[in-house]
Design a protein around this motif. Sequence first.
Motif, short mmCIF file in Angstrom:
data_model
loop_
_atom_site.label_atom_id
_atom_site.label_comp_id
_atom_site.label_asym_id
_atom_site.label_seq_id
_atom_site.Cartn_x
_atom_site.Cartn_y
_atom_site.Cartn_z
N ALA A 109 0.29 -1.53 -0.14
CA ALA A 109 -0.20 0.19 -0.15
C ALA A 109 0.31 0.90 0.22
N ALA A 114 0.16 5.05 -0.29
CA ALA A 114 -0.64 5.12 1.08
C ALA A 114 0.15 5.88 2.21
N THR A 115 -0.24 6.49 2.68
CA THR A 115 0.21 6.78 4.67
C THR A 115 0.33 5.80 5.39
N GLU A 117 -1.22 5.34 8.27
CA GLU A 117 -2.69 5.08 8.34
C GLU A 117 -3.22 4.24 7.65
N LYS A 118 -3.01 4.43 6.24
CA LYS A 118 -4.00 4.24 5.15
C LYS A 118 -3.13 2.92 4.94
N ALA A 119 -2.47 2.18 5.14
CA ALA A 119 -1.48 0.73 4.66
C ALA A 119 -1.87 0.37 5.60
N ARG A 121 -4.55 0.39 7.63
CA ARG A 121 -6.27 0.11 7.68
C ARG A 121 -6.39 -0.38 6.41
N ALA A 122 -5.41 -0.80 5.14
CA ALA A 122 -5.38 -1.75 4.21
C ALA A 122 -5.30 -3.26 4.79
N SER A 134 -6.96 1.60 14.78
CA SER A 134 -6.00 1.52 14.21
C SER A 134 -6.10 2.97 15.48
N CYS A 136 -2.73 6.12 15.86
CA CYS A 136 -1.40 6.69 14.32
C CYS A 136 -0.94 7.90 15.30
#
Length: 136
Positions: A109, A114-115, A117-119, A121-122, A134, A136
């Motif tokens: 990701a 991806a950031t 955090e988004k990684a 979330r993936a 999550s 952060c």
Amino acid sequence: MTTLAYRNGVLAADTRMIQGSAIIGNVIKIVRRDDGCMAGGAGDCAWVQGFHRWFLDGEQGDHPTVDDHAKGMIVRPDKTVEMYEQGGMLKFKPAFAAMGSGKEFALGAMWMGATAEKAVRACFELDPSRVATSQC
């Protein structure tokens, strides 16, 4: 299971705590010191808490022994990352880094932009360990 992801000065992780095959709650997996250093742990919860204590106490003495069920990551303000794994400690300045059960998904990701955090979330959708929250 845990996924830790780092990118651009941000360290992110899930908060799910599992004992055996049971979900028993949520815990903090990342801590920060006043000097800006951050540490995260994955694996055995008691080990992670010991790693956090060692880190918050200024990293005095030897770090808690790492095994195949426990890993730690420290991020320094200069963006140096230290990864503590069974084979030892790796110190480097990566564009991004990840460890834990969903590390392959998080790395992919972030490779795609991806950031951190988004990684993490993936991993909610892709990691068979199925994390659900999550930090952060």
